[in-house]
Write a protein that holds these residues in place. Structure first.
Motif, PDB file in Angstrom:
ATOM      1  N   ASN A 206      33.714  22.649 -16.226  1.00 22.82           N
ATOM      2  CA  ASN A 206      34.994  21.917 -16.240  1.00 22.82           C
ATOM      3  C   ASN A 206      36.174  22.850 -16.491  1.00 22.82           C
ATOM      4  O   ASN A 206      37.099  22.519 -17.233  1.00 22.82           O
ATOM      5  CB  ASN A 206      34.970  20.787 -17.277  1.00 22.82           C
ATOM      6  N   GLY A 207      36.121  24.031 -15.895  1.00 21.93           N
ATOM      7  CA  GLY A 207      37.209  24.992 -16.001  1.00 21.93           C
ATOM      8  C   GLY A 207      37.245  25.799 -17.283  1.00 21.93           C
ATOM      9  O   GLY A 207      38.078  26.685 -17.437  1.00 21.93           O
TER      10      GLY A 207
ATOM     11  N   ALA B 171      26.472  21.639 -12.610  1.00 18.00           N
ATOM     12  CA  ALA B 171      26.724  20.295 -12.076  1.00 18.00           C
ATOM     13  C   ALA B 171      26.280  19.226 -13.077  1.00 18.00           C
ATOM     14  O   ALA B 171      26.975  18.221 -13.274  1.00 18.00           O
ATOM     15  CB  ALA B 171      26.017  20.112 -10.734  1.00 18.00           C
ATOM     16  N   ILE B 172      25.130  19.425 -13.714  1.00 15.17           N
ATOM     17  CA  ILE B 172      24.662  18.477 -14.735  1.00 15.17           C
ATOM     18  C   ILE B 172      25.646  18.442 -15.898  1.00 15.17           C
ATOM     19  O   ILE B 172      26.041  17.367 -16.362  1.00 15.17           O
ATOM     20  CB  ILE B 172      23.248  18.856 -15.218  1.00 15.17           C
ATOM     21  N   ALA B 173      26.052  19.620 -16.369  1.00 18.90           N
ATOM     22  CA  ALA B 173      26.990  19.695 -17.508  1.00 18.90           C
ATOM     23  C   ALA B 173      28.297  18.985 -17.168  1.00 18.90           C
ATOM     24  O   ALA B 173      28.836  18.246 -18.003  1.00 18.90           O
ATOM     25  CB  ALA B 173      27.249  21.152 -17.867  1.00 18.90           C
TER      26      ALA B 173
ATOM     27  N   LEU C 192      16.173  25.587 -13.921  1.00 17.32           N
ATOM     28  CA  LEU C 192      17.009  25.219 -12.782  1.00 17.32           C
ATOM     29  C   LEU C 192      18.018  26.325 -12.531  1.00 17.32           C
ATOM     30  O   LEU C 192      18.371  27.061 -13.455  1.00 17.32           O
ATOM     31  CB  LEU C 192      17.769  23.917 -13.076  1.00 17.32           C
ATOM     32  N   PRO C 193      18.526  26.414 -11.300  1.00 21.55           N
ATOM     33  CA  PRO C 193      19.551  27.428 -11.028  1.00 21.55           C
ATOM     34  C   PRO C 193      20.865  27.100 -11.747  1.00 21.55           C
ATOM     35  O   PRO C 193      21.141  25.942 -12.087  1.00 21.55           O
ATOM     36  CB  PRO C 193      19.734  27.375  -9.516  1.00 21.55           C
ATOM     37  N   VAL C 194      21.661  28.117 -11.961  1.00 20.25           N
ATOM     38  CA  VAL C 194      22.916  27.975 -12.693  1.00 20.25           C
ATOM     39  C   VAL C 194      23.814  26.916 -12.055  1.00 20.25           C
ATOM     40  O   VAL C 194      24.437  26.123 -12.764  1.00 20.25           O
ATOM     41  CB  VAL C 194      23.646  29.337 -12.840  1.00 20.25           C
TER      42      VAL C 194
END
Length: 68
Positions: free
Chosen positions: A4-5, A59-61, A52-54
């Motif tokens: 988120n930036g 995307a989950i976070a 999982l890939p970064v």
């Protein structure tokens, strides 16, 4: 990396994680850890661990939202 930036920490690959109990004299525990993404939002630190890939973990976070 960024969530988120905001700056976040990415630790890729298998590594040893040490958990140090808060009790004085307690023995630390170690275990193998997978990929880890850690970030802070609103004074709360989050830690996501998965094989999982970064990009997927970011995307989950970024999909997390406060509970109603």
């Amino acid at each position: 990396v960024r969530v988120n930036g905001m700056e976040a920490l990415w630790v890729g690959g298998s590594h040893e994680l040490m958990i140090v109990p808060a009790r004085p004299g307690a023995t630390p525990v170690t275990r193998q850890s997978a990929n880890v993404l850690a970030w802070n939002t609103g004074g709360v630190t989050y830690r996501l661990e998965a094989n999982l890939p970064v990009e997927t973990m970011i995307a989950i976070a970024e999909s997390l939202a406060p509970a109603p």
